[in-house]
Write a protein that holds these residues in place. Structure first.
Motif, PDB file in Angstrom:
ATOM      1  N   ALA A  99      42.182  31.765  56.392  1.00  0.00           N
ATOM      2  CA  ALA A  99      42.877  31.426  55.149  1.00  0.00           C
ATOM      3  C   ALA A  99      42.798  29.936  54.827  1.00  0.00           C
ATOM      4  O   ALA A  99      42.441  29.553  53.713  1.00  0.00           O
ATOM      5  N   ALA A 100      43.100  29.103  55.778  1.00  0.00           N
ATOM      6  CA  ALA A 100      43.148  27.659  55.519  1.00  0.00           C
ATOM      7  C   ALA A 100      41.766  27.074  55.237  1.00  0.00           C
ATOM      8  O   ALA A 100      41.607  26.250  54.337  1.00  0.00           O
ATOM      9  N   VAL A 101      40.760  27.513  55.973  1.00  0.00           N
ATOM     10  CA  VAL A 101      39.427  26.934  55.792  1.00  0.00           C
ATOM     11  C   VAL A 101      38.697  27.512  54.584  1.00  0.00           C
ATOM     12  O   VAL A 101      37.818  26.864  54.020  1.00  0.00           O
ATOM     13  N   LEU A 102      39.068  28.707  54.164  1.00  0.00           N
ATOM     14  CA  LEU A 102      38.424  29.329  53.009  1.00  0.00           C
ATOM     15  C   LEU A 102      39.060  28.880  51.697  1.00  0.00           C
ATOM     16  O   LEU A 102      38.404  28.873  50.651  1.00  0.00           O
ATOM     17  N   ARG A 103      40.296  28.455  51.754  1.00  0.00           N
ATOM     18  CA  ARG A 103      41.035  28.095  50.535  1.00  0.00           C
ATOM     19  C   ARG A 103      40.323  27.054  49.663  1.00  0.00           C
ATOM     20  O   ARG A 103      40.249  27.222  48.444  1.00  0.00           O
ATOM     21  N   PRO A 104      39.747  25.980  50.228  1.00  0.00           N
ATOM     22  CA  PRO A 104      39.059  25.005  49.366  1.00  0.00           C
ATOM     23  C   PRO A 104      37.829  25.571  48.655  1.00  0.00           C
ATOM     24  O   PRO A 104      37.355  24.989  47.684  1.00  0.00           O
ATOM     25  N   TRP A 105      37.313  26.685  49.101  1.00  0.00           N
ATOM     26  CA  TRP A 105      36.130  27.288  48.505  1.00  0.00           C
ATOM     27  C   TRP A 105      36.472  28.232  47.357  1.00  0.00           C
ATOM     28  O   TRP A 105      35.578  28.713  46.657  1.00  0.00           O
ATOM     29  N   LEU A 106      37.754  28.508  47.158  1.00  0.00           N
ATOM     30  CA  LEU A 106      38.174  29.431  46.099  1.00  0.00           C
ATOM     31  C   LEU A 106      38.077  28.764  44.735  1.00  0.00           C
ATOM     32  O   LEU A 106      38.345  27.575  44.594  1.00  0.00           O
ATOM     33  N   LYS A 107      37.731  29.552  43.727  1.00  0.00           N
ATOM     34  CA  LYS A 107      37.585  29.026  42.367  1.00  0.00           C
ATOM     35  C   LYS A 107      38.674  29.533  41.436  1.00  0.00           C
ATOM     36  O   LYS A 107      38.875  28.978  40.374  1.00  0.00           O
ATOM     37  N   ALA A 129      24.515  28.359  55.015  1.00  0.00           N
ATOM     38  CA  ALA A 129      25.896  28.540  55.466  1.00  0.00           C
ATOM     39  C   ALA A 129      26.848  28.474  54.273  1.00  0.00           C
ATOM     40  O   ALA A 129      27.771  29.289  54.151  1.00  0.00           O
ATOM     41  N   ALA A 130      26.609  27.529  53.386  1.00  0.00           N
ATOM     42  CA  ALA A 130      27.452  27.400  52.192  1.00  0.00           C
ATOM     43  C   ALA A 130      27.349  28.644  51.319  1.00  0.00           C
ATOM     44  O   ALA A 130      28.359  29.100  50.760  1.00  0.00           O
ATOM     45  N   ASP A 131      26.151  29.220  51.212  1.00  0.00           N
ATOM     46  CA  ASP A 131      25.977  30.444  50.417  1.00  0.00           C
ATOM     47  C   ASP A 131      26.809  31.591  50.984  1.00  0.00           C
ATOM     48  O   ASP A 131      27.427  32.354  50.232  1.00  0.00           O
ATOM     49  N   ILE A 132      26.831  31.718  52.303  1.00  0.00           N
ATOM     50  CA  ILE A 132      27.610  32.779  52.952  1.00  0.00           C
ATOM     51  C   ILE A 132      29.098  32.580  52.661  1.00  0.00           C
ATOM     52  O   ILE A 132      29.811  33.524  52.310  1.00  0.00           O
ATOM     53  N   ILE A 133      29.571  31.349  52.795  1.00  0.00           N
ATOM     54  CA  ILE A 133      30.986  31.062  52.558  1.00  0.00           C
ATOM     55  C   ILE A 133      31.327  31.270  51.083  1.00  0.00           C
ATOM     56  O   ILE A 133      32.371  31.844  50.752  1.00  0.00           O
ATOM     57  N   GLU A 134      30.449  30.832  50.187  1.00  0.00           N
ATOM     58  CA  GLU A 134      30.699  31.012  48.756  1.00  0.00           C
ATOM     59  C   GLU A 134      30.759  32.490  48.385  1.00  0.00           C
ATOM     60  O   GLU A 134      31.564  32.893  47.536  1.00  0.00           O
ATOM     61  N   GLU A 135      29.937  33.297  49.027  1.00  0.00           N
ATOM     62  CA  GLU A 135      29.982  34.742  48.759  1.00  0.00           C
ATOM     63  C   GLU A 135      31.315  35.331  49.231  1.00  0.00           C
ATOM     64  O   GLU A 135      31.944  36.115  48.517  1.00  0.00           O
ATOM     65  N   ALA A 136      31.747  34.951  50.417  1.00  0.00           N
ATOM     66  CA  ALA A 136      33.045  35.435  50.921  1.00  0.00           C
ATOM     67  C   ALA A 136      34.185  34.974  50.014  1.00  0.00           C
ATOM     68  O   ALA A 136      35.085  35.751  49.675  1.00  0.00           O
ATOM     69  N   ALA A 137      34.144  33.715  49.602  1.00  0.00           N
ATOM     70  CA  ALA A 137      35.177  33.184  48.713  1.00  0.00           C
ATOM     71  C   ALA A 137      35.146  33.913  47.371  1.00  0.00           C
ATOM     72  O   ALA A 137      36.199  34.163  46.771  1.00  0.00           O
ATOM     73  N   GLY A 138      33.967  34.274  46.905  1.00  0.00           N
ATOM     74  CA  GLY A 138      33.844  35.022  45.657  1.00  0.00           C
ATOM     75  C   GLY A 138      34.526  36.376  45.736  1.00  0.00           C
ATOM     76  O   GLY A 138      35.183  36.811  44.782  1.00  0.00           O
ATOM     77  N   HIS A 139      34.392  37.047  46.876  1.00  0.00           N
ATOM     78  CA  HIS A 139      35.076  38.332  47.061  1.00  0.00           C
ATOM     79  C   HIS A 139      36.594  38.139  47.037  1.00  0.00           C
ATOM     80  O   HIS A 139      37.316  38.924  46.423  1.00  0.00           O
ATOM     81  N   LEU A 140      37.053  37.090  47.697  1.00  0.00           N
ATOM     82  CA  LEU A 140      38.489  36.806  47.709  1.00  0.00           C
ATOM     83  C   LEU A 140      38.966  36.417  46.310  1.00  0.00           C
ATOM     84  O   LEU A 140      40.036  36.848  45.864  1.00  0.00           O
ATOM     85  N   ASP A 141      38.184  35.626  45.591  1.00  0.00           N
ATOM     86  CA  ASP A 141      38.514  35.284  44.206  1.00  0.00           C
ATOM     87  C   ASP A 141      38.679  36.548  43.363  1.00  0.00           C
ATOM     88  O   ASP A 141      39.601  36.648  42.548  1.00  0.00           O
ATOM     89  N   HIS A 142      37.778  37.503  43.553  1.00  0.00           N
ATOM     90  CA  HIS A 142      37.838  38.754  42.805  1.00  0.00           C
ATOM     91  C   HIS A 142      39.139  39.502  43.109  1.00  0.00           C
ATOM     92  O   HIS A 142      39.800  40.008  42.192  1.00  0.00           O
ATOM     93  N   MET A 143      39.520  39.568  44.376  1.00  0.00           N
ATOM     94  CA  MET A 143      40.775  40.232  44.746  1.00  0.00           C
ATOM     95  C   MET A 143      41.976  39.506  44.146  1.00  0.00           C
ATOM     96  O   MET A 143      42.919  40.138  43.650  1.00  0.00           O
ATOM     97  N   LEU A 144      41.950  38.179  44.166  1.00  0.00           N
ATOM     98  CA  LEU A 144      43.059  37.407  43.598  1.00  0.00           C
ATOM     99  C   LEU A 144      43.175  37.637  42.095  1.00  0.00           C
ATOM    100  O   LEU A 144      44.280  37.751  41.558  1.00  0.00           O
TER     101      LEU A 144
END
Length: 93
Positions: A54-62, A21-36
């Motif tokens: 947005a709120a739950v994914l934010r802590p996973w952003l790097k 589950a963490a891998d799936i979320i980290e991959e999604a956050a990685g895509h968002l990091d790339h867009m940012l």
């Protein structure tokens, strides 16, 4: 029959230590990091995340390339602002 939303189950599993589950979320956050990062390269100084995740994914952003800011209005407010800006641009042509 509709299935329940998967996101809450996924985030709960990740918080409980489920690596898949963490891998799936980290991959999604990685895509968002790339867009940012791309938005920062285009000159954005602040970006507002909106939507149900947005709120739950934010802590996973790097990324620290751009500041995550709180919304100053609704999505409709933003759409109206963009439409007005486009109208002014077209009037100037």
């Amino acid at each position: 029959r509709r299935s329940p939303p998967a996101a809450p189950v996924l985030f709960t599993a990740a918080e409980a230590g489920d690596r898949h589950a963490a891998d799936i979320i980290e991959e999604a956050a990685g895509h968002l990091d790339h867009m940012l990062l791309r938005l920062a390269e285009a000159g954005a100084r602040g970006v507002c995340l909106m939507g149900g995740l947005a709120a739950v994914l934010r802590p996973w952003l790097k990324t620290v390339a751009v500041e995550i800011v709180e919304p100053r209005g609704s999505a409709l407010d933003g759409a109206l602002l963009l439409a007005c800006e486009l109208a002014r641009t077209l009037d100037a042509l």
